[in-house]
Write a protein that holds these residues in place. Structure first.
Motif, PDB file in Angstrom:
ATOM      1  N   ALA A  23     -38.783 -66.459 -27.045  1.00 45.07           N
ATOM      2  CA  ALA A  23     -40.158 -66.427 -26.528  1.00 45.07           C
ATOM      3  C   ALA A  23     -40.979 -67.606 -27.053  1.00 45.07           C
ATOM      4  CB  ALA A  23     -40.819 -65.117 -26.911  1.00 45.07           C
ATOM      5  N   GLU A  24     -40.272 -68.622 -27.572  1.00 47.23           N
ATOM      6  CA  GLU A  24     -40.868 -69.892 -28.012  1.00 47.23           C
ATOM      7  C   GLU A  24     -41.674 -69.774 -29.301  1.00 47.23           C
ATOM      8  OE1 GLU A  24     -42.994 -71.712 -24.829  1.00 47.23           O
ATOM      9  OE2 GLU A  24     -41.201 -71.949 -23.575  1.00 47.23           O
ATOM     10  N   LYS A  25     -41.340 -68.783 -30.116  1.00 44.54           N
ATOM     11  CA  LYS A  25     -41.905 -68.743 -31.457  1.00 44.54           C
ATOM     12  C   LYS A  25     -41.172 -69.788 -32.295  1.00 44.54           C
ATOM     13  CE  LYS A  25     -43.032 -65.486 -35.166  1.00 44.54           C
ATOM     14  NZ  LYS A  25     -43.025 -64.071 -35.580  1.00 44.54           N
ATOM     15  N   PRO A  26     -41.852 -70.552 -33.162  1.00 41.56           N
ATOM     16  CA  PRO A  26     -41.162 -71.551 -33.990  1.00 41.56           C
ATOM     17  C   PRO A  26     -40.003 -70.932 -34.767  1.00 41.56           C
ATOM     18  CG  PRO A  26     -43.533 -71.812 -34.177  1.00 41.56           C
ATOM     19  CD  PRO A  26     -43.302 -70.571 -33.373  1.00 41.56           C
ATOM     20  N   GLU A  27     -38.864 -71.593 -34.732  1.00 39.02           N
ATOM     21  CA  GLU A  27     -37.643 -71.025 -35.309  1.00 39.02           C
ATOM     22  C   GLU A  27     -37.800 -70.711 -36.788  1.00 39.02           C
ATOM     23  OE1 GLU A  27     -32.962 -72.325 -35.827  1.00 39.02           O
ATOM     24  OE2 GLU A  27     -34.150 -73.217 -34.226  1.00 39.02           O
ATOM     25  N   LYS A  50     -40.507 -70.108 -38.474  1.00 42.01           N
ATOM     26  CA  LYS A  50     -41.434 -68.975 -38.637  1.00 42.01           C
ATOM     27  C   LYS A  50     -40.728 -67.659 -38.326  1.00 42.01           C
ATOM     28  CE  LYS A  50     -45.393 -66.791 -38.942  1.00 42.01           C
ATOM     29  NZ  LYS A  50     -45.938 -66.437 -40.287  1.00 42.01           N
ATOM     30  N   ALA A  51     -39.857 -67.658 -37.318  1.00 42.27           N
ATOM     31  CA  ALA A  51     -39.102 -66.446 -36.968  1.00 42.27           C
ATOM     32  C   ALA A  51     -38.182 -66.030 -38.111  1.00 42.27           C
ATOM     33  CB  ALA A  51     -38.300 -66.684 -35.699  1.00 42.27           C
ATOM     34  N   TYR A  52     -37.540 -67.030 -38.757  1.00 40.84           N
ATOM     35  CA  TYR A  52     -36.682 -66.730 -39.914  1.00 40.84           C
ATOM     36  C   TYR A  52     -37.497 -66.141 -41.059  1.00 40.84           C
ATOM     37  CZ  TYR A  52     -32.770 -69.381 -37.895  1.00 40.84           C
ATOM     38  OH  TYR A  52     -31.740 -69.814 -37.094  1.00 40.84           O
ATOM     39  N   GLU A  53     -38.650 -66.735 -41.324  1.00 38.40           N
ATOM     40  CA  GLU A  53     -39.505 -66.248 -42.415  1.00 38.40           C
ATOM     41  C   GLU A  53     -39.971 -64.815 -42.151  1.00 38.40           C
ATOM     42  OE1 GLU A  53     -42.594 -69.115 -42.639  1.00 38.40           O
ATOM     43  OE2 GLU A  53     -41.356 -70.632 -43.649  1.00 38.40           O
ATOM     44  N   ASP A  54     -40.376 -64.539 -40.918  1.00 39.31           N
ATOM     45  CA  ASP A  54     -40.832 -63.187 -40.571  1.00 39.31           C
ATOM     46  C   ASP A  54     -39.687 -62.180 -40.661  1.00 39.31           C
ATOM     47  OD1 ASP A  54     -43.332 -64.203 -40.159  1.00 39.31           O
ATOM     48  OD2 ASP A  54     -43.207 -64.238 -37.971  1.00 39.31           O
ATOM     49  N   PHE A  55     -38.485 -62.619 -40.288  1.00 40.04           N
ATOM     50  CA  PHE A  55     -37.304 -61.760 -40.405  1.00 40.04           C
ATOM     51  C   PHE A  55     -37.084 -61.354 -41.863  1.00 40.04           C
ATOM     52  CE2 PHE A  55     -32.656 -62.006 -41.381  1.00 40.04           C
ATOM     53  CZ  PHE A  55     -32.281 -60.782 -40.856  1.00 40.04           C
ATOM     54  N   ALA A  56     -37.186 -62.314 -42.773  1.00 44.32           N
ATOM     55  CA  ALA A  56     -37.008 -62.023 -44.200  1.00 44.32           C
ATOM     56  C   ALA A  56     -38.104 -61.087 -44.717  1.00 44.32           C
ATOM     57  CB  ALA A  56     -37.003 -63.318 -44.995  1.00 44.32           C
ATOM     58  N   LYS A  57     -39.354 -61.293 -44.248  1.00 46.60           N
ATOM     59  CA  LYS A  57     -40.464 -60.444 -44.684  1.00 46.60           C
ATOM     60  C   LYS A  57     -40.294 -59.011 -44.198  1.00 46.60           C
ATOM     61  CE  LYS A  57     -43.933 -64.127 -44.931  1.00 46.60           C
ATOM     62  NZ  LYS A  57     -45.137 -64.704 -44.289  1.00 46.60           N
ATOM     63  N   ARG A  58     -39.776 -58.846 -42.971  1.00 52.91           N
ATOM     64  CA  ARG A  58     -39.583 -57.491 -42.439  1.00 52.91           C
ATOM     65  C   ARG A  58     -38.481 -56.748 -43.192  1.00 52.91           C
ATOM     66  NH1 ARG A  58     -39.896 -60.199 -37.421  1.00 52.91           N
ATOM     67  NH2 ARG A  58     -37.646 -59.958 -37.167  1.00 52.91           N
ATOM     68  N   VAL A 112     -31.593 -70.459 -47.252  1.00 51.65           N
ATOM     69  CA  VAL A 112     -30.516 -71.429 -47.007  1.00 51.65           C
ATOM     70  C   VAL A 112     -30.566 -71.925 -45.564  1.00 51.65           C
ATOM     71  CG1 VAL A 112     -27.999 -71.738 -46.908  1.00 51.65           C
ATOM     72  CG2 VAL A 112     -29.038 -70.446 -48.794  1.00 51.65           C
ATOM     73  N   ILE A 113     -30.775 -70.995 -44.612  1.00 58.37           N
ATOM     74  CA  ILE A 113     -30.827 -71.370 -43.191  1.00 58.37           C
ATOM     75  C   ILE A 113     -32.035 -72.258 -42.909  1.00 58.37           C
ATOM     76  CG2 ILE A 113     -30.995 -70.480 -40.836  1.00 58.37           C
ATOM     77  CD1 ILE A 113     -28.325 -69.919 -42.191  1.00 58.37           C
ATOM     78  N   ILE A 114     -33.183 -71.923 -43.500  1.00 61.65           N
ATOM     79  CA  ILE A 114     -34.399 -72.720 -43.290  1.00 61.65           C
ATOM     80  C   ILE A 114     -34.220 -74.126 -43.879  1.00 61.65           C
ATOM     81  CG2 ILE A 114     -36.813 -72.945 -44.010  1.00 61.65           C
ATOM     82  CD1 ILE A 114     -37.025 -69.886 -43.729  1.00 61.65           C
ATOM     83  N   GLN A 115     -33.624 -74.207 -45.061  1.00 66.71           N
ATOM     84  CA  GLN A 115     -33.383 -75.513 -45.675  1.00 66.71           C
ATOM     85  C   GLN A 115     -32.446 -76.357 -44.817  1.00 66.71           C
ATOM     86  OE1 GLN A 115     -31.709 -75.322 -49.591  1.00 66.71           O
ATOM     87  NE2 GLN A 115     -31.778 -77.534 -49.902  1.00 66.71           N
TER      88      GLN A 115
END
Length: 292
Positions: free
Chosen positions: A198-202, A204-212, A224-227
């Protein structure tokens, strides 16, 4: 005591008539299978609103955090209100039942009052304990599923897939498998992938996934994936392999903990069985000694 019963019943009836249409929109999405006292929740919500309760105590914030993980952080405040409404509805119904039982007694009994207060406190505790138990099971399921997911991801990335494509394949295979019943980790991964589509920044999506998820191992994985997405990392697969071995140790510890809990739960039934066997063995001897 009979006057207390009729007074509570009258107050309950008036509040029900006043509040029953006020919260239809709020309660429209409430699942009756989870909240069986849905019909009486308008009374609780009305009382909470009239009292001006702000839901901002440390107790409420901790409860909101757990409800956010179970039902989504965007809806955490809504579910906190519903949870409070359910608890208050349960307590009000118990008060009416207790007053009815008390009305049938000839005189006030201090033990009845004590056990009534104990029952009300227990009802309040059990409502929260149900949320805590769901929260604990969700985290355990994530911890159990994550090592297997990580191993599959490493295999697919080694085979030449991108991280994103590998995640999509794992989630899709899981949904199409016979064992594809809902699992929290794969549900959160699916939400993350849908957000990216849905065009959310990738990142940011990873960060939100970790927070959830709020699992340390998953937070480390997303770092590691974000880096790798930001700077590129030739050692990514090696780091993930090392983390996978650590996660398997975590999964063994979780399995060991579950086994210890199961053995503890079996202790009480085993004691009952032992008592029954002792009665069967000892009773004939006792009866014989007494001349039966």
């Amino acid at each position: 005591m009979i006057y207390v019963f009729f007074l509570l019943l009258a107050v309950f009836s008036v509040l029900f008539m006043v509040s029953r249409k006020r919260y239809d929109k709020l309660l429209a999405t409430v699942d009756r299978n989870i909240y069986r006292l849905k019909d009486f929740m308008p009374i609780s919500l009305y009382l909470l609103d009239r009292a001006g309760y702000k839901f901002n105590t440390s107790y409420d914030l901790g409860l909101q955090l757990r409800l956010g993980e179970l039902y989504g952080h965007a809806n955490a405040r809504h579910h906190l209100r519903i949870h409070w409404a359910n608890k208050l509805a349960l307590i009000m119904i118990l008060l009416i039942i207790i007053s009815l039982i008390g009305a049938s007694m000839e005189e006030a009994d201090p033990w009845f009052v004590f056990y009534s207060l104990l029952g009300l406190g227990l009802a309040f505790y059990l409502a929260d304990n149900e949320v805590n138990e769901k929260y604990r099971k969700r985290r355990l399921m994530m911890q159990i599923d994550f090592p297997d997911f990580l191993n599959k991801l490493i295999l697919l990335v080694n085979a030449g897939m991108t991280v994103m494509r590998a995640m999509e394949k794992i989630v899709l295979d899981r949904r199409h498998s016979k064992a594809g019943k809902s699992r929290p980790l794969y549900d959160e991964l699916r939400i993350m992938l849908l957000e990216i589509k849905a065009e959310k920044p990738e990142l940011k999506a990873y960060e939100d996934f970790a927070k959830r998820c709020r699992i340390p191992e998953i937070t480390k994985f997303t770092s590691v994936i974000i880096q790798n997405a930001r700077k590129g990392n030739a050692e990514m697969v090696s780091i993930l392999r090392l983390q996978a071995s650590e996660c398997w140790e975590m999964r063994k510890n979780v399995a060991r903990k579950l086994g210890e809990e199961a053995s503890t739960k079996l202790l009480f039934p085993m004691m009952i069985m032992l008592a029954a066997i002792l009665m069967i063995v000892v009773a004939p001897s006792v009866m014989q000694l007494r001349g039966f």
